[in-house]
Write an enzyme that holds these catalytic residues in place. Sequence first.
Site, PDB file in Angstrom:
ATOM      1  N   ASP A  11       0.684  -1.568   0.157  1.00  0.00           N
ATOM      2  CA  ASP A  11      -0.060   0.287   0.099  1.00  0.00           C
ATOM      3  C   ASP A  11       0.448   1.172  -0.391  1.00  0.00           C
ATOM      4  O   ASP A  11       1.911   0.729   0.178  1.00  0.00           O
ATOM      5  CB  ASP A  11      -1.168  -0.059   1.327  1.00  0.00           C
ATOM      6  CG  ASP A  11      -1.760   1.205   1.088  1.00  0.00           C
ATOM      7  OD1 ASP A  11      -2.265   1.698   0.187  1.00  0.00           O
ATOM      8  OD2 ASP A  11      -1.819   1.898   2.422  1.00  0.00           O
ATOM      9  N   HIS A 188      -8.302   3.301   4.217  1.00  0.00           N
ATOM     10  CA  HIS A 188      -8.308   4.086   5.443  1.00  0.00           C
ATOM     11  C   HIS A 188      -9.970   3.706   5.822  1.00  0.00           C
ATOM     12  O   HIS A 188      -9.984   3.672   6.850  1.00  0.00           O
ATOM     13  CB  HIS A 188      -7.700   5.306   5.235  1.00  0.00           C
ATOM     14  CG  HIS A 188      -6.143   5.828   5.094  1.00  0.00           C
ATOM     15  ND1 HIS A 188      -5.450   4.909   4.022  1.00  0.00           N
ATOM     16  CD2 HIS A 188      -5.734   6.701   6.079  1.00  0.00           C
ATOM     17  CE1 HIS A 188      -4.187   5.659   4.466  1.00  0.00           C
ATOM     18  NE2 HIS A 188      -4.452   6.199   5.418  1.00  0.00           N
TER      19      HIS A 188
HETATM   20  N1  DGL Z   1      -3.522   3.817   0.065  1.00  0.00           N
HETATM   21  C1  DGL Z   1      -4.827   4.199  -0.506  1.00  0.00           C
HETATM   22  C2  DGL Z   1      -5.913   4.064  -1.121  1.00  0.00           C
HETATM   23  O1  DGL Z   1      -6.271   3.441  -0.879  1.00  0.00           O
HETATM   24  C3  DGL Z   1      -5.527   6.040   0.457  1.00  0.00           C
HETATM   25  C4  DGL Z   1      -4.071   6.694   0.582  1.00  0.00           C
HETATM   26  C5  DGL Z   1      -3.106   7.370   0.235  1.00  0.00           C
HETATM   27  O2  DGL Z   1      -3.753   8.284  -0.448  1.00  0.00           O
HETATM   28  O3  DGL Z   1      -1.733   7.234  -0.408  1.00  0.00           O
HETATM   29  O4  DGL Z   1      -6.538   4.298  -2.025  1.00  0.00           O
END
Ligand code: DGL
Length: 266
Positions: A11, A188
């Site tokens: 991630d 999130h």
């Molecule tokens: N991991 C990102 C998503 O699922 C959220 C955080 C980011 O903007 O990097 O889109």
Amino acid sequence: MSGKQAIAVFDSGVGGLTVFAELSKILPNETIVYLGDTLRCPYGDRSVETIKKFSVEITNFLLTRDVKMIIAACNTVSSVALDCVKETAGEIPVIGVVEAGCRAAVQSSQAKRIGVIGTRATIGAGAYGKGIRAINPEIVVYEKACPLLVHLVEEGEVDSRITDVALQKYLYDLLDFGIDSLVLGCTHYPLLYNAVLRCVGDGVSVINGAKFVAEEAKKILAKNELLTDKKIGEDIIFATDITPQFERLAAAFLMGAKKNVVKVKL
Ligand code: DGL
């Protein structure tokens, strides 16, 4: 490839630990290698070119860890850079959280009106809309970027008045369209599950993509006879930066479970 190898999950930061947690729940014998690019998070407001470059760097790192599957837990990466991850990974199966979330949403919606919330990059790419319509072209998809929500979660504001107000600002428009299902299209947002439920009420099913991508991983590994029946390795969390905030958030995402965290340079 063999069942003994680990499953890789990555991630842009700590949020993909929602997928880690779901995987650990349904596949307790599997070893999981996680990478969070905490140094460069968030990805959600970055250009497509940059997100692709970062995704390839992460995939190359994960390939050095002897893995049998790569899961892009990041919705932003899954929306704009999954092809690059697949190309880099070669024969190793790659799955993205968006594909799994689309299938779950289609199954859930009776009204054929689905809402999707995510980062600017995810919503800008229209990945959920395209994915859902590819399965059922009759479904109308309403997509809404909610850029404040990642920051609220990172600040620990998961059950607070300020988050309720932000959710009302974003979700009331979607409710006006008559949606009966809402996809949490960002790593999130599962932490906001209760607050989202409070905001949308009983008539809307709230879909947590993390749960469905974990189930999909299990199905694919089973089909390829790549599941293991005994845990041999130790789970490990790699992060490109480790701060007290990262440690606090990781504990929240993993519901207190303690894991090995190692800082890494990509
Ligand atoms: N991991 C990102 C998503 O699922 C959220 C955080 C980011 O903007 O990097 O889109």
